[in-house]
Design a protein around this motif. Structure first.
Motif, PDB file in Angstrom:
ATOM      1  N   SER A 117       0.827  -1.214   0.000  1.00  0.00           N
ATOM      2  CA  SER A 117       0.000   0.000   0.000  1.00  0.00           C
ATOM      3  C   SER A 117       0.857   1.257   0.000  1.00  0.00           C
ATOM      4  O   SER A 117       1.765   1.404   0.820  1.00  0.00           O
ATOM      5  N   ASP A 118       0.548   2.173  -0.923  1.00  0.00           N
ATOM      6  CA  ASP A 118       1.092   3.522  -0.875  1.00  0.00           C
ATOM      7  C   ASP A 118       0.253   4.276   0.152  1.00  0.00           C
ATOM      8  O   ASP A 118      -0.971   4.147   0.165  1.00  0.00           O
ATOM      9  N   LEU A 119       0.888   5.036   1.010  1.00  0.00           N
ATOM     10  CA  LEU A 119       0.193   5.695   2.116  1.00  0.00           C
ATOM     11  C   LEU A 119       0.360   7.210   2.028  1.00  0.00           C
ATOM     12  O   LEU A 119       1.388   7.702   1.578  1.00  0.00           O
ATOM     13  N   THR A 120      -0.651   7.921   2.486  1.00  0.00           N
ATOM     14  CA  THR A 120      -0.586   9.375   2.563  1.00  0.00           C
ATOM     15  C   THR A 120      -0.653   9.778   4.032  1.00  0.00           C
ATOM     16  O   THR A 120      -1.464   9.232   4.787  1.00  0.00           O
ATOM     17  N   PHE A 121       0.195  10.706   4.408  1.00  0.00           N
ATOM     18  CA  PHE A 121       0.205  11.224   5.773  1.00  0.00           C
ATOM     19  C   PHE A 121       0.119  12.734   5.738  1.00  0.00           C
ATOM     20  O   PHE A 121       0.719  13.377   4.882  1.00  0.00           O
ATOM     21  N   GLU A 122      -0.613  13.286   6.681  1.00  0.00           N
ATOM     22  CA  GLU A 122      -0.552  14.715   6.959  1.00  0.00           C
ATOM     23  C   GLU A 122       0.064  14.832   8.337  1.00  0.00           C
ATOM     24  O   GLU A 122      -0.480  14.309   9.311  1.00  0.00           O
ATOM     25  N   ILE A 123       1.212  15.474   8.386  1.00  0.00           N
ATOM     26  CA  ILE A 123       2.003  15.568   9.619  1.00  0.00           C
ATOM     27  C   ILE A 123       2.136  17.032  10.020  1.00  0.00           C
ATOM     28  O   ILE A 123       2.495  17.873   9.200  1.00  0.00           O
ATOM     29  N   GLU A 124       1.838  17.314  11.269  1.00  0.00           N
ATOM     30  CA  GLU A 124       2.050  18.651  11.824  1.00  0.00           C
ATOM     31  C   GLU A 124       3.098  18.534  12.915  1.00  0.00           C
ATOM     32  O   GLU A 124       2.902  17.829  13.912  1.00  0.00           O
ATOM     33  N   LEU A 125       4.236  19.191  12.720  1.00  0.00           N
ATOM     34  CA  LEU A 125       5.335  19.111  13.678  1.00  0.00           C
ATOM     35  C   LEU A 125       5.099  20.095  14.823  1.00  0.00           C
ATOM     36  O   LEU A 125       5.044  21.308  14.614  1.00  0.00           O
ATOM     37  N   LEU A 126       4.957  19.558  16.026  1.00  0.00           N
ATOM     38  CA  LEU A 126       4.631  20.364  17.200  1.00  0.00           C
ATOM     39  C   LEU A 126       5.858  20.762  18.022  1.00  0.00           C
ATOM     40  O   LEU A 126       5.883  21.829  18.625  1.00  0.00           O
ATOM     41  N   ASP A 127       6.866  19.871  18.060  1.00  0.00           N
ATOM     42  CA  ASP A 127       8.044  20.159  18.888  1.00  0.00           C
ATOM     43  C   ASP A 127       9.217  19.303  18.430  1.00  0.00           C
ATOM     44  O   ASP A 127       9.022  18.215  17.888  1.00  0.00           O
ATOM     45  N   VAL A 128      10.419  19.806  18.640  1.00  0.00           N
ATOM     46  CA  VAL A 128      11.663  19.084  18.367  1.00  0.00           C
ATOM     47  C   VAL A 128      12.545  19.270  19.583  1.00  0.00           C
ATOM     48  O   VAL A 128      12.831  20.396  19.983  1.00  0.00           O
TER      49      VAL A 128
END
Length: 133
Positions: A117-128
């Motif tokens: 499966s090819d997958l799609t992600f929406e990622i929001e970076l909150l902290d590093v």
């Protein structure tokens, strides 16, 4: 030809950049090719944390968060669309990744994810967080 990781910055972050070995905190939603959500930190009500760039997540996440320079260092630049333009995510950023199966789970079925499966992600970076913090 092997499908490449594709990306789109929905919001460009202005905070600290993700770096290999850093602990990142992110909200995300993962979608199957048919648009069905297979996983989401939002539904759990708790952001996802992991050490990035150390193989703790799928290769597509490591590359998609850390950028083309990281992909080049590990010999994967050819697997990324416009790798030279893909920069590491910064805190406050939101990025959509389309991850080909070979950079996700490959031939393995995982939970609701069928093999190949090819997958799609929406990622929001909150902290590093790095050792310097």
């Amino acid at each position: 030809m092997i499908m490449q990781l594709q990306y789109e910055d929905i919001v460009v972050g202005t905070g600290k950049s993700a770096s290999r070995g850093a602990l990142i905190c992110a909200n995300y939603t993962g979608f199957l090719p048919n648009g069905e959500v297979f996983d989401s930190s939002h539904s759990r009500g708790q952001p996802f944390e992991c050490v990035i760039g150390t193989g703790r997540v799928i290769k597509g996440w490591d590359i998609g968060v850390l950028g083309g320079e990281y992909a080049d260092k590990i010999g994967y630049a050819d697997y990324v669309t416009d790798a030279e333009r893909l920069v590491a995510m910064k805190v406050g950023g939101k990025r959509r990744l389309i991850v080909p199966s070979h950079l996700a789970y490959g031939e393995r079925a995982v939970g609701k994810i069928p093999p190949n499966s090819d997958l799609t992600f929406e990622i929001e970076l909150l902290d590093v967080k790095t050792r310097d913090d």
